[in-house]
Design a protein around this motif. Structure first.
Motif, PDB file in Angstrom:
ATOM      1  N   LYS A 107     -91.809 -60.022   6.411  1.00  0.00           N
ATOM      2  CA  LYS A 107     -92.034 -60.087   7.849  1.00  0.00           C
ATOM      3  C   LYS A 107     -91.433 -61.382   8.367  1.00  0.00           C
ATOM      4  N   ASP A 108     -91.117 -61.397   9.665  1.00  0.00           N
ATOM      5  CA  ASP A 108     -90.438 -62.534  10.274  1.00  0.00           C
ATOM      6  C   ASP A 108     -91.323 -63.207  11.314  1.00  0.00           C
ATOM      7  N   PHE A 109     -91.177 -64.512  11.413  1.00  0.00           N
ATOM      8  CA  PHE A 109     -91.827 -65.311  12.441  1.00  0.00           C
ATOM      9  C   PHE A 109     -90.721 -66.001  13.240  1.00  0.00           C
ATOM     10  N   PHE A 110     -90.729 -65.819  14.551  1.00  0.00           N
ATOM     11  CA  PHE A 110     -89.588 -66.221  15.362  1.00  0.00           C
ATOM     12  C   PHE A 110     -90.056 -66.737  16.720  1.00  0.00           C
ATOM     13  N   ALA A 111     -89.119 -67.339  17.467  1.00  0.00           N
ATOM     14  CA  ALA A 111     -89.462 -67.955  18.749  1.00  0.00           C
ATOM     15  C   ALA A 111     -89.516 -66.934  19.879  1.00  0.00           C
ATOM     16  N   GLN A 112     -88.467 -66.107  20.031  1.00  0.00           N
ATOM     17  CA  GLN A 112     -88.405 -65.163  21.152  1.00  0.00           C
ATOM     18  C   GLN A 112     -87.868 -63.805  20.730  1.00  0.00           C
ATOM     19  N   GLN A 113     -86.627 -63.786  20.251  1.00  0.00           N
ATOM     20  CA  GLN A 113     -85.949 -62.530  19.947  1.00  0.00           C
ATOM     21  C   GLN A 113     -86.147 -62.151  18.487  1.00  0.00           C
ATOM     22  N   LYS A 114     -86.749 -60.997  18.247  1.00  0.00           N
ATOM     23  CA  LYS A 114     -86.962 -60.532  16.876  1.00  0.00           C
ATOM     24  C   LYS A 114     -85.621 -60.222  16.211  1.00  0.00           C
ATOM     25  N   PRO A 115     -85.410 -60.660  14.976  1.00  0.00           N
ATOM     26  CA  PRO A 115     -84.158 -60.328  14.272  1.00  0.00           C
ATOM     27  C   PRO A 115     -83.914 -58.830  14.249  1.00  0.00           C
ATOM     28  N   ASP A 116     -82.656 -58.436  14.447  1.00  0.00           N
ATOM     29  CA  ASP A 116     -82.308 -57.027  14.583  1.00  0.00           C
ATOM     30  C   ASP A 116     -82.433 -56.248  13.282  1.00  0.00           C
ATOM     31  N   CYS A 117     -82.255 -56.920  12.156  1.00  0.00           N
ATOM     32  CA  CYS A 117     -82.259 -56.223  10.873  1.00  0.00           C
ATOM     33  C   CYS A 117     -82.504 -57.252   9.785  1.00  0.00           C
ATOM     34  N   TYR A 118     -82.520 -56.805   8.539  1.00  0.00           N
ATOM     35  CA  TYR A 118     -82.736 -57.744   7.437  1.00  0.00           C
ATOM     36  C   TYR A 118     -81.557 -58.721   7.316  1.00  0.00           C
ATOM     37  N   MET A 119     -80.348 -58.182   7.206  1.00  0.00           N
ATOM     38  CA  MET A 119     -79.172 -59.052   7.124  1.00  0.00           C
ATOM     39  C   MET A 119     -78.008 -58.537   7.952  1.00  0.00           C
ATOM     40  N   SER A 120     -77.669 -57.262   7.780  1.00  0.00           N
ATOM     41  CA  SER A 120     -76.471 -56.727   8.418  1.00  0.00           C
ATOM     42  C   SER A 120     -76.653 -55.248   8.712  1.00  0.00           C
ATOM     43  N   GLN A 121     -75.745 -54.730   9.536  1.00  0.00           N
ATOM     44  CA  GLN A 121     -75.748 -53.306   9.860  1.00  0.00           C
ATOM     45  C   GLN A 121     -74.360 -52.736   9.624  1.00  0.00           C
ATOM     46  N   SER A 122     -74.308 -51.495   9.161  1.00  0.00           N
ATOM     47  CA  SER A 122     -73.034 -50.846   8.860  1.00  0.00           C
ATOM     48  C   SER A 122     -72.322 -50.452  10.150  1.00  0.00           C
ATOM     49  N   ARG A 123     -71.030 -50.744  10.225  1.00  0.00           N
ATOM     50  CA  ARG A 123     -70.204 -50.392  11.378  1.00  0.00           C
ATOM     51  C   ARG A 123     -68.976 -49.625  10.902  1.00  0.00           C
ATOM     52  N   GLN A 124     -68.495 -48.732  11.750  1.00  0.00           N
ATOM     53  CA  GLN A 124     -67.252 -48.018  11.489  1.00  0.00           C
ATOM     54  C   GLN A 124     -66.345 -48.126  12.709  1.00  0.00           C
ATOM     55  N   VAL A 125     -65.055 -48.295  12.449  1.00  0.00           N
ATOM     56  CA  VAL A 125     -64.066 -48.413  13.515  1.00  0.00           C
ATOM     57  C   VAL A 125     -62.879 -47.526  13.169  1.00  0.00           C
ATOM     58  N   MET A 126     -62.473 -46.683  14.092  1.00  0.00           N
ATOM     59  CA  MET A 126     -61.273 -45.879  13.890  1.00  0.00           C
ATOM     60  C   MET A 126     -60.028 -46.723  14.135  1.00  0.00           C
ATOM     61  N   VAL A 127     -58.984 -46.467  13.339  1.00  0.00           N
ATOM     62  CA  VAL A 127     -57.686 -47.096  13.537  1.00  0.00           C
ATOM     63  C   VAL A 127     -56.678 -45.996  13.835  1.00  0.00           C
ATOM     64  N   LEU A 128     -55.971 -46.141  14.959  1.00  0.00           N
ATOM     65  CA  LEU A 128     -55.055 -45.088  15.404  1.00  0.00           C
ATOM     66  C   LEU A 128     -53.733 -45.714  15.808  1.00  0.00           C
ATOM     67  N   LEU A 129     -52.640 -45.087  15.395  1.00  0.00           N
ATOM     68  CA  LEU A 129     -51.310 -45.564  15.742  1.00  0.00           C
ATOM     69  C   LEU A 129     -50.920 -45.092  17.135  1.00  0.00           C
ATOM     70  N   LYS A 130     -50.416 -46.019  17.948  1.00  0.00           N
ATOM     71  CA  LYS A 130     -49.857 -45.663  19.261  1.00  0.00           C
ATOM     72  C   LYS A 130     -48.390 -45.321  19.066  1.00  0.00           C
ATOM     73  N   ASN A 131     -48.077 -44.019  19.086  1.00  0.00           N
ATOM     74  CA  ASN A 131     -46.677 -43.618  18.935  1.00  0.00           C
ATOM     75  C   ASN A 131     -46.106 -43.233  20.300  1.00  0.00           C
ATOM     76  N   ASP A 132     -45.319 -42.182  20.368  1.00  0.00           N
ATOM     77  CA  ASP A 132     -44.633 -41.826  21.612  1.00  0.00           C
ATOM     78  C   ASP A 132     -45.479 -40.965  22.541  1.00  0.00           C
ATOM     79  N   ARG A 133     -46.726 -40.704  22.203  1.00  0.00           N
ATOM     80  CA  ARG A 133     -47.563 -39.906  23.093  1.00  0.00           C
ATOM     81  C   ARG A 133     -47.812 -40.635  24.399  1.00  0.00           C
TER      82      ARG A 133
END
Length: 315
Positions: free
Chosen positions: A201-227
């Motif tokens: 459990k966490d003890f904090f001043a104002q904003q509760k920590p969002d998670c234990y350490m990190s959160q998984s993220r995904q990002v698409m990568v797309l090539l800008k061609n002649d479209r």
């Protein structure tokens, strides 16, 4: 923007490939520096360099047929060029008592916190489970990944049933920097079969920590061609719908300023293999244009601004 993914001129075999093949090969074999560059050097950036953990890539990801392929007139099965998956850090363990002392002093000065530890720990979170019925090997690995030293790990794993282990951490502030100290306490429950459950459990001043350490993220990568812009954005939105990934990095060699603004307005980050003429990413807290109504304001919504100028730099 700097170029990291595309090798310098002179790599004849590589340069003979299409730009799409170059991007996909670079994603498939790129080292950590190249992958981080995609996330950090795009406009607007996806995240900050110090918050990226455990990068992985998937290349040439297929999409359901009969949608993007039919729209763009392609006969090949529709796909996107790649997906970047990473852990975005929200908390980091404070390594030493000296670092903790300095961190609390900085926080006290910044927020006018005169009561030190008392203000920093005045709020309490609910109990969380870091690992349920873990073999000791998994518990050891999980605590090691958290940044605990071998001595600290032994102390945590050998706590009595009613014992707690105190540790201090930094959470990210509004600017994404690790500057907000908070107290985290852990306990270990032991079972007859040799497994353990680790709770905290966490003890904090104002904003509760969002998670234990990190959160998984995904990002698409797309090539800008002649479209066209319309075709490219339709492809992006259909891929978002099918894959459930909102963040996108569009890679290209050039864009007009109007196109760039339009993509950014639609939530697309841009990574150009050649220089892109865009307004500078702005931070109103560090801008010298004192006649601007957003000057010095940390709550400014401004992301890009032609008049932005760093402190100490004359235009």
């Amino acid at each position: 923007m700097t170029q990291h993914l595309i090798p310098p001129a002179g790599h004849d075999d590589f340069n003979a490939l299409s730009l799409q093949d170059q991007i996909q090969i670079a994603l498939a074999v790129a080292d950590e520096t190249s992958l981080k560059s995609l996330l950090v050097d795009c406009v607007p950036p996806i995240t900050a360099l110090h918050r990226i953990r455990n990068l992985k890539t998937t290349v040439s990801v297929p999409l359901a047929s009969g949608t993007i392929g039919s729209f763009s007139g392609q006969s090949a099965a529709p796909s996107i060029d790649g997906i970047l998956q990473f852990e975005e850090a929200y908390c980091t363990l404070i390594a030493s008592a000296e670092e903790l002392k300095q961190g609390i002093a900085d926080y006290t000065q910044q927020y006018g916190n005169d009561r030190g530890y008392l203000d920093l720990t005045r709020c309490e979170s609910e109990m969380h489970t870091l690992g349920q019925s873990l073999p000791l090997s998994q518990a050891l690995a999980r605590l090691t990944h958290s940044g605990f030293s071998p001595r600290q790990i032994q102390a945590i794993l050998h706590l009595p049933q009613d014992g707690w282990f105190q540790s201090w951490w930094y959470a990210v502030d509004a600017a994404g920097e690790f500057t907000v100290p908070f107290l985290r306490v852990l306990r270990t429950l032991h079972y007859p079969d040799g497994t353990v459950t680790i709770q905290y459990k966490d003890f904090f001043a104002q904003q509760k920590p969002d998670c234990y350490m990190s959160q998984s993220r995904q990002v698409m990568v797309l090539l800008k061609n002649d479209r066209s812009f319309s075709e490219t954005l339709t492809r992006i939105n259909l891929a978002r719908q099918q894959l459930g990934i909102d963040r996108v990095i569009l890679v290209g060699s050039h864009l007009s300023e109007l196109e760039a603004k339009a993509y950014i307005n639609q939530g697309v980050s841009l990574y150009m293999t050649r220089s892109l003429s865009l307004p500078t990413p702005a931070n109103c807290c560090h801008c010298v244009n004192s006649d601007c109504p957003w000057h010095g304001r940390s709550d400014s919504p401004v992301i890009l601004c032609r008049r932005f100028c760093f402190e100490g730099v004359e235009e």
